[in-house]
Design an enzyme around this catalytic site. Structure first.
Site, PDB file in Angstrom:
ATOM      1  N   GLY A  45      67.994  62.629  49.294  1.00 56.18           N
ATOM      2  CA  GLY A  45      69.234  62.464  50.038  1.00 56.18           C
ATOM      3  C   GLY A  45      69.146  61.208  50.870  1.00 56.18           C
ATOM      4  O   GLY A  45      68.049  60.739  51.197  1.00 56.18           O
ATOM      5  N   GLN A  50      71.221  55.379  57.591  1.00 61.06           N
ATOM      6  CA  GLN A  50      69.876  54.970  57.192  1.00 61.06           C
ATOM      7  C   GLN A  50      69.850  53.593  56.537  1.00 61.06           C
ATOM      8  O   GLN A  50      68.786  52.994  56.405  1.00 61.06           O
ATOM      9  CB  GLN A  50      69.252  56.000  56.258  1.00 61.06           C
ATOM     10  N   CYS A  87      61.182  62.003  56.096  1.00 58.89           N
ATOM     11  CA  CYS A  87      62.399  61.198  56.156  1.00 58.89           C
ATOM     12  C   CYS A  87      62.046  59.745  55.878  1.00 58.89           C
ATOM     13  O   CYS A  87      61.048  59.238  56.403  1.00 58.89           O
ATOM     14  CB  CYS A  87      63.034  61.333  57.542  1.00 58.89           C
ATOM     15  N   LEU A  88      62.866  59.090  55.082  1.00 59.95           N
ATOM     16  CA  LEU A  88      62.631  57.681  54.785  1.00 59.95           C
ATOM     17  C   LEU A  88      62.681  56.819  56.044  1.00 59.95           C
ATOM     18  O   LEU A  88      62.052  55.767  56.103  1.00 59.95           O
ATOM     19  CB  LEU A  88      63.664  57.177  53.770  1.00 59.95           C
ATOM     20  N   HIS A 129      69.674  68.260  56.784  1.00 56.55           N
ATOM     21  CA  HIS A 129      68.916  67.071  57.185  1.00 56.55           C
ATOM     22  C   HIS A 129      69.815  65.835  57.159  1.00 56.55           C
ATOM     23  O   HIS A 129      69.854  65.061  58.122  1.00 56.55           O
ATOM     24  CB  HIS A 129      67.719  66.896  56.242  1.00 56.55           C
ATOM     25  N   GLU A 130      70.548  65.657  56.061  1.00 57.32           N
ATOM     26  CA  GLU A 130      71.409  64.476  55.938  1.00 57.32           C
ATOM     27  C   GLU A 130      72.594  64.552  56.901  1.00 57.32           C
ATOM     28  O   GLU A 130      72.991  63.543  57.496  1.00 57.32           O
ATOM     29  CB  GLU A 130      71.887  64.302  54.492  1.00 57.32           C
ATOM     30  N   HIS A 133      71.738  63.290  60.266  1.00 56.91           N
ATOM     31  CA  HIS A 133      71.763  61.829  60.399  1.00 56.91           C
ATOM     32  C   HIS A 133      73.134  61.344  60.871  1.00 56.91           C
ATOM     33  O   HIS A 133      73.227  60.392  61.646  1.00 56.91           O
ATOM     34  CB  HIS A 133      71.425  61.145  59.067  1.00 56.91           C
TER      35      HIS A 133
END
Length: 171
Positions: A45, A50, A87-88, A129-130, A133
């Site tokens: 995702g 991000q 997480c990226l 999670h997304e 963000h």
């Protein structure tokens, strides 16, 4: 185009994202960038903040690629699960996070159609999670303060961007 992933410490990750007014060529281009960047970085995702865009859009591919525009979580189960997340934007940090086992989301897809869909287990975790963000929340905000304290040196390294990433922009 593959975009550079914004890391912990970048202010865009802490802002509440703005709604998308309409799905147009710019929106479609952003969606393509999100998918290309997500796949290039082996993510499941990716949210617009991000890659430095403060708009309420995220993409995910849990076996079925989906685009979430202006999503709203309209139901969260009381039943919770604890599982490891990463997480990226917070590279090489993995911590246990408690999340609802099931969620229902109302969102607009890339065609401008309103969708209401329920997710369970891992897919529900990715959606939450997304979605976080878009609210300016990172998974590390959801872990106990004792764990944040234990990993503080790593988090400081990321904020200082002393950690090298392999997320350079590529066509």
């Amino acid at each position: 185009m593959v975009k550079k992933i914004r890391l912990l410490g970048d202010p865009v990750l802490r802002k509440k994202s703005k709604n998308v007014e309409r799905v147009d060529e710019t929106t479609i281009s952003l969606i393509k960038d999100l998918f290309e960047t997500m796949y290039a970085t082996d993510g499941i995702g990716l949210a617009a903040p991000q890659i430095g865009v403060s708009l309420r859009i995220f993409v995910m591919d849990d076996g079925k690629p989906r685009v979430f525009i202006n999503p709203e979580i309209i139901y969260k189960s009381e039943e919770k699960e604890i599982a490891e997340e990463g997480c990226l934007s917070v590279p090489e940090v993995f911590e246990d996070v408690e999340r609802s086992k099931e969620v229902t989301v109302r969102y607009m897809n890339e065609h401008g159609e309103e969708v209401e869909e329920s997710f369970v287990d891992y897919s529900a975790r990715v959606v939450q999670h997304e979605y976080d963000h878009l609210q300016g929340v990172l998974f590390i905000d959801l872990i106990p303060s004792s764990r944040r304290f234990a990993i503080r040196k790593k988090l400081i390294e990321i904020v200082r961007q002393s950690q090298k990433t392999d997320y350079a922009e590529r066509p």
